[in-house]
Design a protein around this motif. Structure first.
Motif, mmCIF file in Angstrom:
data_model
loop_
_atom_site.group_PDB
_atom_site.id
_atom_site.type_symbol
_atom_site.label_atom_id
_atom_site.label_comp_id
_atom_site.label_asym_id
_atom_site.label_seq_id
_atom_site.Cartn_x
_atom_site.Cartn_y
_atom_site.Cartn_z
ATOM 1 N N LYS A 230 -6.581 -8.531 -6.156
ATOM 2 C CA LYS A 230 -6.781 -9.053 -4.806
ATOM 3 C C LYS A 230 -5.571 -9.873 -4.366
ATOM 4 N N GLY A 231 -5.062 -9.573 -3.173
ATOM 5 C CA GLY A 231 -3.962 -10.316 -2.610
ATOM 6 C C GLY A 231 -2.587 -9.930 -3.133
ATOM 7 N N MET A 232 -2.509 -8.968 -4.055
ATOM 8 C CA MET A 232 -1.213 -8.539 -4.569
ATOM 9 C C MET A 232 -0.473 -7.753 -3.491
ATOM 10 N N TRP A 233 0.845 -7.939 -3.420
ATOM 11 C CA TRP A 233 1.626 -7.248 -2.404
ATOM 12 C C TRP A 233 3.040 -6.971 -2.914
ATOM 13 N N ALA A 234 3.715 -6.084 -2.207
ATOM 14 C CA ALA A 234 5.095 -5.741 -2.556
ATOM 15 C C ALA A 234 5.776 -5.203 -1.313
ATOM 16 N N ILE A 235 7.089 -5.082 -1.394
ATOM 17 C CA ILE A 235 7.864 -4.424 -0.348
ATOM 18 C C ILE A 235 8.450 -3.159 -0.954
ATOM 19 N N ALA A 236 8.252 -2.045 -0.265
ATOM 20 C CA ALA A 236 8.673 -0.764 -0.831
ATOM 21 C C ALA A 236 9.154 0.183 0.266
ATOM 22 N N PRO A 237 10.031 1.121 -0.098
ATOM 23 C CA PRO A 237 10.506 2.114 0.872
ATOM 24 C C PRO A 237 9.447 3.168 1.145
ATOM 25 N N SER A 238 9.646 3.933 2.210
ATOM 26 C CA SER A 238 8.624 4.859 2.689
ATOM 27 C C SER A 238 8.207 5.907 1.655
ATOM 28 N N THR A 239 9.150 6.423 0.851
ATOM 29 C CA THR A 239 8.773 7.453 -0.133
ATOM 30 C C THR A 239 7.820 6.888 -1.171
ATOM 31 N N VAL A 240 8.061 5.645 -1.589
ATOM 32 C CA VAL A 240 7.182 5.003 -2.570
ATOM 33 C C VAL A 240 5.819 4.731 -1.939
ATOM 34 N N VAL A 241 5.826 4.268 -0.695
ATOM 35 C CA VAL A 241 4.570 4.007 0.014
ATOM 36 C C VAL A 241 3.732 5.283 0.106
ATOM 37 N N GLU A 242 4.363 6.374 0.505
ATOM 38 C CA GLU A 242 3.638 7.645 0.646
ATOM 39 C C GLU A 242 3.060 8.108 -0.677
ATOM 40 N N ARG A 243 3.821 7.936 -1.753
ATOM 41 C CA ARG A 243 3.338 8.379 -3.066
ATOM 42 C C ARG A 243 2.136 7.567 -3.521
ATOM 43 N N ILE A 244 2.201 6.246 -3.345
ATOM 44 C CA ILE A 244 1.076 5.405 -3.747
ATOM 45 C C ILE A 244 -0.153 5.709 -2.907
ATOM 46 N N GLN A 245 0.050 5.958 -1.612
ATOM 47 C CA GLN A 245 -1.083 6.278 -0.725
ATOM 48 C C GLN A 245 -1.809 7.544 -1.162
ATOM 49 N N LYS A 246 -1.098 8.465 -1.782
ATOM 50 C CA LYS A 246 -1.740 9.682 -2.275
ATOM 51 C C LYS A 246 -2.621 9.405 -3.490
ATOM 52 N N LEU A 247 -2.309 8.320 -4.183
ATOM 53 C CA LEU A 247 -2.992 8.041 -5.439
ATOM 54 C C LEU A 247 -4.123 7.026 -5.310
ATOM 55 N N LYS A 248 -4.015 6.103 -4.343
ATOM 56 C CA LYS A 248 -5.081 5.123 -4.160
ATOM 57 C C LYS A 248 -4.976 4.485 -2.782
ATOM 58 N N GLN A 249 -6.000 3.745 -2.423
ATOM 59 C CA GLN A 249 -6.036 3.103 -1.107
ATOM 60 C C GLN A 249 -5.215 1.819 -1.132
#
Length: 302
Positions: A230-249
């Motif tokens: 809860k509350g964890m965050w990071a800054i990431a480029p779009s390719t990393v964001v897209e990949r994580i979105q495919k794997l979890k919410q």
């Protein structure tokens, strides 16, 4: 000697009969005899014993010794023909950073692995950007993809992809907004990845302000798993964001700081002096990469 003579001799060895050999090869008996005579004249020895009144023929000692030679000759001829018919195969060693392999290149690797023609053999190696330059200069890899531009005498670096940076939060975000200023976030809950030098400078100015990040990681897998609390965050480029979105919410927001972080640039690096085979393999990957980036809709730096 030629293919017809070798095939005729081996068929005689199998049938032990001139007539059957002619029938099997769909030629006349005189043709079989003529081929055999030419072969014997070239070798300078007799290969068969022909006895009057006998339908079967026998091999001479030379004939018996020549059988395995003829079989090897025929095998090599068949291999040569097969080589002509095969498509050219590419062998390529690719060096990438961890996040590039895990996020940007992952789907491309899958596409190439699923290809029916299997024209390409890939060897994928994961290194830091500085290491990739080093291995490329030593010809231990054929092509690399990195985040840093470094000057090497024999290395060509070409901008390939430019990505915007986003704030990503776990599925239980502290702040649910389309745009967030980094001052609104708890820096103690940040998972920090050092994307490249300009980003490090920006991050130090706007977030850590001279302090060391509490949690710094260097792999996509660690970022993915740690971005669950809860509350964890990071800054990431779009390719990393897209990949994580495919794997979890996750929750994705734009960065609202007055000065936004620099876009992450990916460079393609190659050696100035490549062998012909390596150059063909690299050119093949270039074409695949261009189509792949276009299909993904990612912004290139070309």
């Amino acid at each position: 000697m030629n293919l017809a003579e070798i095939e005729t001799f081996l068929m005689i060895v199998e049938t032990k009969n001139i007539t059957k050999t002619a029938e099997t090869l769909f030629v006349s008996q005189p043709t079989v005899s003529h081929r055999l005579k030419l072969l014997e004249e070239e070798l300078g020895v007799s290969l068969l014993i022909r006895k009057k009144g006998y339908k079967q023929v026998e091999l001479t000692t030379y004939g018996e010794e020549f059988v395995p030679i003829a079989e090897r000759w025929l095998y090599l001829w068949q291999e040569t023909q097969s080589l002509k018919e095969k498509q050219e195969k590419y062998y390529l060693t690719v060096g990438c950073t961890d996040t590039l392999n895990s996020a940007m290149m992952y789907d491309l690797y899958r596409e190439m692995l699923d290809e029916a023609d299997r024209m390409t053999n890939l060897r994928i190696k994961t290194h830091y950007s500085s290491e990739i330059y080093h291995y490329l200069e030593k010809h231990e890899i054929d092509i690399g993809f990195v985040h840093h531009y470094l000057h090497y005498k024999n290395i060509l670096a070409e901008p390939l992809l430019s990505e915007e940076m986003y704030i990503i939060q776990s599925e239980q975000p502290e702040i649910e907004k389309e745009e967030i200023h980094t001052d609104e976030l708890n820096k103690e809950r940040e998972i920090y990845l050092s994307w490249e030098t300009d980003y490090q400078i920006w991050h130090n100015q706007w977030i850590t302000k001279g302090e060391r990040p509490r949690m710094q990681v260097d792999t996509f897998e660690l970022l993915f798993h740690l971005l669950s609390g809860k509350g964890m965050w990071a800054i990431a480029p779009s390719t990393v964001v897209e990949r994580i979105q495919k794997l979890k919410q996750i929750h994705v927001s734009k960065i609202a700081n007055e000065i936004r972080p620099p876009r992450r640039v990916t460079y393609k690096v190659t050696h100035k002096h490549m062998s012909e085979a390596t150059l063909k393999a690299v050119q093949m990957l270039d074409k695949r990469m261009e189509l792949y980036l276009k299909k993904k809709g990612w912004k290139t730096d070309k």
